[in-house]
Write a protein that holds these residues in place. Structure first.
Motif, mmCIF file in Angstrom:
data_model
loop_
_atom_site.group_PDB
_atom_site.id
_atom_site.type_symbol
_atom_site.label_atom_id
_atom_site.label_comp_id
_atom_site.label_asym_id
_atom_site.label_seq_id
_atom_site.Cartn_x
_atom_site.Cartn_y
_atom_site.Cartn_z
ATOM 1 N N ILE A 34 48.339 -27.859 48.957
ATOM 2 C CA ILE A 34 48.574 -27.248 50.275
ATOM 3 C C ILE A 34 48.307 -25.754 50.153
ATOM 4 O O ILE A 34 48.938 -25.061 49.354
ATOM 5 N N MET A 35 47.334 -25.275 50.895
ATOM 6 C CA MET A 35 46.867 -23.890 50.775
ATOM 7 C C MET A 35 46.918 -23.207 52.144
ATOM 8 O O MET A 35 46.624 -23.837 53.158
ATOM 9 N N ASP A 36 47.248 -21.914 52.152
ATOM 10 C CA ASP A 36 47.433 -21.228 53.441
ATOM 11 C C ASP A 36 46.323 -20.245 53.775
ATOM 12 O O ASP A 36 46.396 -19.540 54.773
ATOM 13 N N LEU A 65 52.156 -26.047 46.204
ATOM 14 C CA LEU A 65 52.165 -25.058 47.292
ATOM 15 C C LEU A 65 51.450 -23.786 46.856
ATOM 16 O O LEU A 65 51.990 -22.980 46.098
ATOM 17 N N MET A 66 50.233 -23.624 47.350
ATOM 18 C CA MET A 66 49.471 -22.398 47.132
ATOM 19 C C MET A 66 49.558 -21.604 48.433
ATOM 20 O O MET A 66 48.580 -21.491 49.194
ATOM 21 N N VAL A 67 50.770 -21.138 48.699
ATOM 22 C CA VAL A 67 51.083 -20.474 49.965
ATOM 23 C C VAL A 67 51.968 -19.270 49.672
ATOM 24 O O VAL A 67 52.684 -19.241 48.654
ATOM 25 N N VAL A 134 50.022 -25.727 34.317
ATOM 26 C CA VAL A 134 49.125 -24.622 33.994
ATOM 27 C C VAL A 134 47.834 -24.790 34.793
ATOM 28 O O VAL A 134 47.157 -25.819 34.684
ATOM 29 N N MET A 135 47.511 -23.784 35.598
ATOM 30 C CA MET A 135 46.226 -23.768 36.287
ATOM 31 C C MET A 135 45.160 -23.352 35.277
ATOM 32 O O MET A 135 45.275 -22.292 34.644
ATOM 33 N N THR A 136 44.157 -24.200 35.119
ATOM 34 C CA THR A 136 43.087 -23.883 34.177
ATOM 35 C C THR A 136 41.818 -23.456 34.917
ATOM 36 O O THR A 136 40.754 -23.302 34.314
ATOM 37 N N ASN A 138 41.053 -20.802 38.651
ATOM 38 C CA ASN A 138 41.747 -20.015 39.677
ATOM 39 C C ASN A 138 41.987 -20.921 40.879
ATOM 40 O O ASN A 138 41.060 -21.619 41.317
ATOM 41 N N PRO A 139 43.208 -20.990 41.383
ATOM 42 C CA PRO A 139 43.533 -21.979 42.421
ATOM 43 C C PRO A 139 42.738 -21.777 43.695
ATOM 44 O O PRO A 139 42.363 -20.661 44.022
ATOM 45 N N GLY A 140 42.476 -22.897 44.367
ATOM 46 C CA GLY A 140 41.848 -22.812 45.681
ATOM 47 C C GLY A 140 40.722 -23.782 45.909
ATOM 48 O O GLY A 140 40.541 -24.283 47.013
ATOM 49 N N PHE A 141 39.987 -24.076 44.855
ATOM 50 C CA PHE A 141 38.813 -24.922 45.056
ATOM 51 C C PHE A 141 38.652 -25.926 43.916
ATOM 52 O O PHE A 141 38.995 -25.625 42.769
ATOM 53 N N ALA A 142 38.126 -27.074 44.261
ATOM 54 C CA ALA A 142 37.765 -28.051 43.236
ATOM 55 C C ALA A 142 36.392 -27.682 42.683
ATOM 56 O O ALA A 142 35.700 -26.816 43.221
ATOM 57 N N GLY A 143 36.026 -28.329 41.592
ATOM 58 C CA GLY A 143 34.684 -28.161 41.041
ATOM 59 C C GLY A 143 34.410 -26.859 40.334
ATOM 60 O O GLY A 143 33.249 -26.458 40.174
ATOM 61 N N ASP A 171 46.144 -28.470 35.750
ATOM 62 C CA ASP A 171 45.423 -28.576 37.023
ATOM 63 C C ASP A 171 44.174 -27.720 36.992
ATOM 64 O O ASP A 171 44.249 -26.495 36.962
ATOM 65 N N GLY A 172 43.018 -28.421 36.980
ATOM 66 C CA GLY A 172 41.765 -27.659 37.071
ATOM 67 C C GLY A 172 40.745 -28.090 36.054
ATOM 68 O O GLY A 172 40.978 -27.930 34.854
ATOM 69 N N ALA A 173 39.641 -28.639 36.539
ATOM 70 C CA ALA A 173 38.491 -28.973 35.675
ATOM 71 C C ALA A 173 38.882 -29.898 34.521
ATOM 72 O O ALA A 173 38.404 -29.728 33.388
ATOM 73 N N LEU A 192 43.484 -34.890 38.541
ATOM 74 C CA LEU A 192 42.126 -35.441 38.462
ATOM 75 C C LEU A 192 41.379 -35.158 39.765
ATOM 76 O O LEU A 192 41.742 -35.655 40.817
ATOM 77 N N GLY A 193 40.319 -34.324 39.636
ATOM 78 C CA GLY A 193 39.513 -34.028 40.818
ATOM 79 C C GLY A 193 38.094 -34.483 40.615
ATOM 80 O O GLY A 193 37.832 -35.633 40.237
ATOM 81 N N THR A 194 37.149 -33.558 40.768
ATOM 82 C CA THR A 194 35.732 -33.921 40.645
ATOM 83 C C THR A 194 35.278 -33.983 39.190
ATOM 84 O O THR A 194 34.179 -34.450 38.913
#
Ligand code: DX5
Ligand code: ZN
Length: 213
Positions: A34-36, A65-67, A134-136, A138-143, A171-173, A192-194
């Motif tokens: 969830i992003m604002d 929550l990325m808000v 741990v965000m691996t 920068n939050p906001g986008f997949a891929g 979370d991330g890649a 798990l994303g792209t």
């Protein structure tokens, strides 16, 4: 190993069917970003999407929550059906109070840090978190590309898991290769994303491959 599909990567033209297919394929926790558009430069899922996923599965839902000021959104997200709520210390002035408030609602409290954030700045909060992520990227986008220097933080947090009693997630890649490597370092769960799930053929096959790691 906890496998957590990043639902922002799902087909939103068929969210119910996607959720049911992922549930049947054996995922563990549905990850809802969830992003604002302010804390991160993107706007993604909302409360109605969480409600739709909640209606389609009995498995746990986590809301990342990325808000700005997440403490003001806890009740809304809990009411939408979250079981776990992750908040960023970069966005919340009163972290311990907010993590405790999440627990007071009967939910699990998640603490998630950006790549630039040091473990030393969150040590006092670790007693109040059930999950540490741990965000691996920068939050906001997949891929995006994996940020290698985060590996050291993962090792440090893995060494603190027993003492503070939290589950360590990434979370991330998260590609299959990175999942294998980071699981060996002590990470318990992966978003798990792209990089490992969406766009990687049938969900049952992609998940079976990850379970075999
Ligand atoms: C990024 C998101 C996740 C994740 C997506 O802010 O929290 O959805 O990165 O997975 P990948 O990076 O594999 O596309
Ligand atoms: Zn996320």
């Amino acid at each position: 190993m906890l496998l957590c599909p990043s639902m922002m990567c799902a087909d939103f033209g068929a969210l119910r069917e996607e959720t049911q297919a992922l549930d049947a394929a054996g995922v563990d926790i549905f990850h809802c970003d969830i992003m604002d558009g302010t804390f991160v430069p993107n706007i993604t899922m909302g409360l109605m999407d969480v409600r739709a996923i909640r209606a389609a599965t009995n498995k746990p839902i986590d809301c990342h929550l990325m808000v700005e000021n997440p403490s003001q959104k806890i009740d809304l997200v809990a009411d939408a059906g979250a079981d776990i709520i992750y908040i960023h210390p970069e966005s919340e002035r009163y972290m311990v109070k907010t993590l405790a408030a999440i627990r007071d609602k009967g939910l699990k409290a998640g603490l998630v840090i950006n790549p630039d954030t040091s473990v030393h700045t969150i040590q006092e909060m670790l007693n109040f978190a059930d999950y540490v992520m741990v965000m691996t990227v920068n939050p906001g986008f997949a891929g995006q590309q994996f940020i290698e220097f985060t590996t050291e933080k993962i090792k440090t947090l893995a060494s603190l898991k027993e003492r503070y009693g939290f589950v360590l997630t990434i979370d991330g890649a998260c590609s299959p290769e990175r999942i294998e490597r980071l699981h060996a370092l002590g990470a318990d769960g992966f978003v798990l994303g792209t990089s490992a799930l969406f766009g990687h053929g049938p969900y049952t096959e992609a998940l079976a491959k990850l379970r075999a790691l």
